[in-house]
Design a protein around this motif. Sequence first.
Motif, PDB file in Angstrom:
ATOM      1  N   VAL A 238       1.167  -1.689   0.277  1.00  0.00           N
ATOM      2  CA  VAL A 238       0.274   0.016   0.170  1.00  0.00           C
ATOM      3  C   VAL A 238       0.455   1.359   0.189  1.00  0.00           C
ATOM      4  O   VAL A 238       0.217   1.961   0.291  1.00  0.00           O
ATOM      5  CB  VAL A 238      -0.773  -0.568   1.073  1.00  0.00           C
ATOM      6  CG1 VAL A 238      -2.812   1.154   1.242  1.00  0.00           C
ATOM      7  CG2 VAL A 238      -1.951  -1.362   0.811  1.00  0.00           C
TER       8      VAL A 238
ATOM      9  N   PRO B 136       3.425   4.097  -1.257  1.00  0.00           N
ATOM     10  CA  PRO B 136       3.836   3.864  -2.511  1.00  0.00           C
ATOM     11  C   PRO B 136       5.843   2.987  -3.220  1.00  0.00           C
ATOM     12  O   PRO B 136       5.784   3.767  -1.801  1.00  0.00           O
ATOM     13  CB  PRO B 136       3.944   5.655  -2.005  1.00  0.00           C
ATOM     14  CG  PRO B 136       3.380   6.359  -1.593  1.00  0.00           C
ATOM     15  CD  PRO B 136       3.478   4.969   0.013  1.00  0.00           C
TER      16      PRO B 136
ATOM     17  N   GLY C  46       3.977  -0.647  -4.822  1.00  0.00           N
ATOM     18  CA  GLY C  46       3.340  -1.476  -5.365  1.00  0.00           C
ATOM     19  C   GLY C  46       3.484  -3.061  -5.711  1.00  0.00           C
ATOM     20  O   GLY C  46       1.784  -3.193  -6.120  1.00  0.00           O
TER      21      GLY C  46
ATOM     22  N   ASN D 190       1.829  -5.805  -4.575  1.00  0.00           N
ATOM     23  CA  ASN D 190       0.595  -6.199  -4.868  1.00  0.00           C
ATOM     24  C   ASN D 190      -0.199  -7.265  -5.539  1.00  0.00           C
ATOM     25  O   ASN D 190      -0.360  -8.246  -5.452  1.00  0.00           O
ATOM     26  CB  ASN D 190      -0.565  -5.112  -4.824  1.00  0.00           C
ATOM     27  CG  ASN D 190      -0.817  -4.710  -3.852  1.00  0.00           C
ATOM     28  OD1 ASN D 190      -0.981  -5.140  -2.692  1.00  0.00           O
ATOM     29  ND2 ASN D 190      -0.477  -2.609  -4.052  1.00  0.00           N
TER      30      ASN D 190
ATOM     31  N   VAL E 118      -7.487  -3.901  -6.429  1.00  0.00           N
ATOM     32  CA  VAL E 118      -7.554  -2.117  -5.930  1.00  0.00           C
ATOM     33  C   VAL E 118      -6.369  -1.183  -6.154  1.00  0.00           C
ATOM     34  O   VAL E 118      -5.956  -0.644  -7.278  1.00  0.00           O
ATOM     35  CB  VAL E 118      -8.581  -2.086  -5.673  1.00  0.00           C
ATOM     36  CG1 VAL E 118      -8.575   0.064  -5.150  1.00  0.00           C
ATOM     37  CG2 VAL E 118      -9.599  -2.544  -5.385  1.00  0.00           C
ATOM     38  N   ARG E 119      -5.569  -1.783  -5.383  1.00  0.00           N
ATOM     39  CA  ARG E 119      -4.559  -1.347  -5.467  1.00  0.00           C
ATOM     40  C   ARG E 119      -2.761  -1.236  -6.946  1.00  0.00           C
ATOM     41  O   ARG E 119      -2.629  -0.439  -6.715  1.00  0.00           O
ATOM     42  CB  ARG E 119      -3.432  -0.761  -3.937  1.00  0.00           C
ATOM     43  CG  ARG E 119      -1.995  -0.881  -3.259  1.00  0.00           C
ATOM     44  CD  ARG E 119      -1.551   1.085  -3.483  1.00  0.00           C
ATOM     45  NE  ARG E 119      -1.026   1.444  -3.845  1.00  0.00           N
ATOM     46  CZ  ARG E 119       0.422   1.920  -4.637  1.00  0.00           C
ATOM     47  NH1 ARG E 119      -0.591   2.086  -5.627  1.00  0.00           N
ATOM     48  NH2 ARG E 119       1.077   2.382  -4.027  1.00  0.00           N
TER      49      ARG E 119
ATOM     50  N   SER F 114      -4.141  -1.651  -9.537  1.00  0.00           N
ATOM     51  CA  SER F 114      -4.263  -1.770 -11.058  1.00  0.00           C
ATOM     52  C   SER F 114      -3.507   0.294 -10.752  1.00  0.00           C
ATOM     53  O   SER F 114      -3.855   0.869 -11.732  1.00  0.00           O
ATOM     54  CB  SER F 114      -5.919  -1.533 -10.741  1.00  0.00           C
ATOM     55  OG  SER F 114      -6.489  -1.109  -9.977  1.00  0.00           O
ATOM     56  N   ILE F 115      -3.816   1.214  -9.726  1.00  0.00           N
ATOM     57  CA  ILE F 115      -3.859   1.933  -9.716  1.00  0.00           C
ATOM     58  C   ILE F 115      -2.757   2.590 -10.092  1.00  0.00           C
ATOM     59  O   ILE F 115      -1.541   2.439  -9.802  1.00  0.00           O
ATOM     60  CB  ILE F 115      -3.486   3.051  -8.202  1.00  0.00           C
ATOM     61  CG1 ILE F 115      -4.902   2.800  -7.790  1.00  0.00           C
ATOM     62  CG2 ILE F 115      -3.184   3.767  -7.846  1.00  0.00           C
ATOM     63  CD1 ILE F 115      -4.837   3.323  -5.949  1.00  0.00           C
ATOM     64  N   LEU F 116      -1.839   2.769 -11.605  1.00  0.00           N
ATOM     65  CA  LEU F 116      -0.748   2.967 -12.377  1.00  0.00           C
ATOM     66  C   LEU F 116      -0.423   2.294 -11.888  1.00  0.00           C
ATOM     67  O   LEU F 116       1.134   1.615 -12.050  1.00  0.00           O
ATOM     68  CB  LEU F 116       0.196   4.428 -10.943  1.00  0.00           C
ATOM     69  CG  LEU F 116      -0.679   5.858 -10.570  1.00  0.00           C
ATOM     70  CD1 LEU F 116       0.593   6.523  -9.834  1.00  0.00           C
ATOM     71  CD2 LEU F 116      -0.861   6.543 -11.759  1.00  0.00           C
TER      72      LEU F 116
ATOM     73  N   GLY G 184       0.512  -0.310 -10.761  1.00  0.00           N
ATOM     74  CA  GLY G 184       1.434  -0.885 -10.116  1.00  0.00           C
ATOM     75  C   GLY G 184       2.535  -1.005  -9.713  1.00  0.00           C
ATOM     76  O   GLY G 184       2.868  -1.678  -9.089  1.00  0.00           O
TER      77      GLY G 184
END
Length: 73
Positions: A21, A23, A26, A29, A64-65, A67-69, A71
């Motif tokens: 989680v 920065p 990622g 994950n 979800v995490r 897929s943000i940017l 991974g």
Amino acid sequence: MLNILSILTGLVALIFVIPGVVPLLGWLNWLALPIAIVGLIIGMLSSKNTGRNINLVLIVIAIVRGSILGGVL
């Protein structure tokens, strides 16, 4: 017995999801995702739902995490 194994697998995946989680971590994950999927399959074979539910939550958080940017971050 399968429920306990599923919970333990979920705890191993949780070790990767929690730092994932943060920065720049990622990508952890994406490592936790296959572990949580194996735990989900084991949990589905069990007669109880605890292990399955833990792994479902971890899979949702990791996707979800991750897929943000893409991974990476």
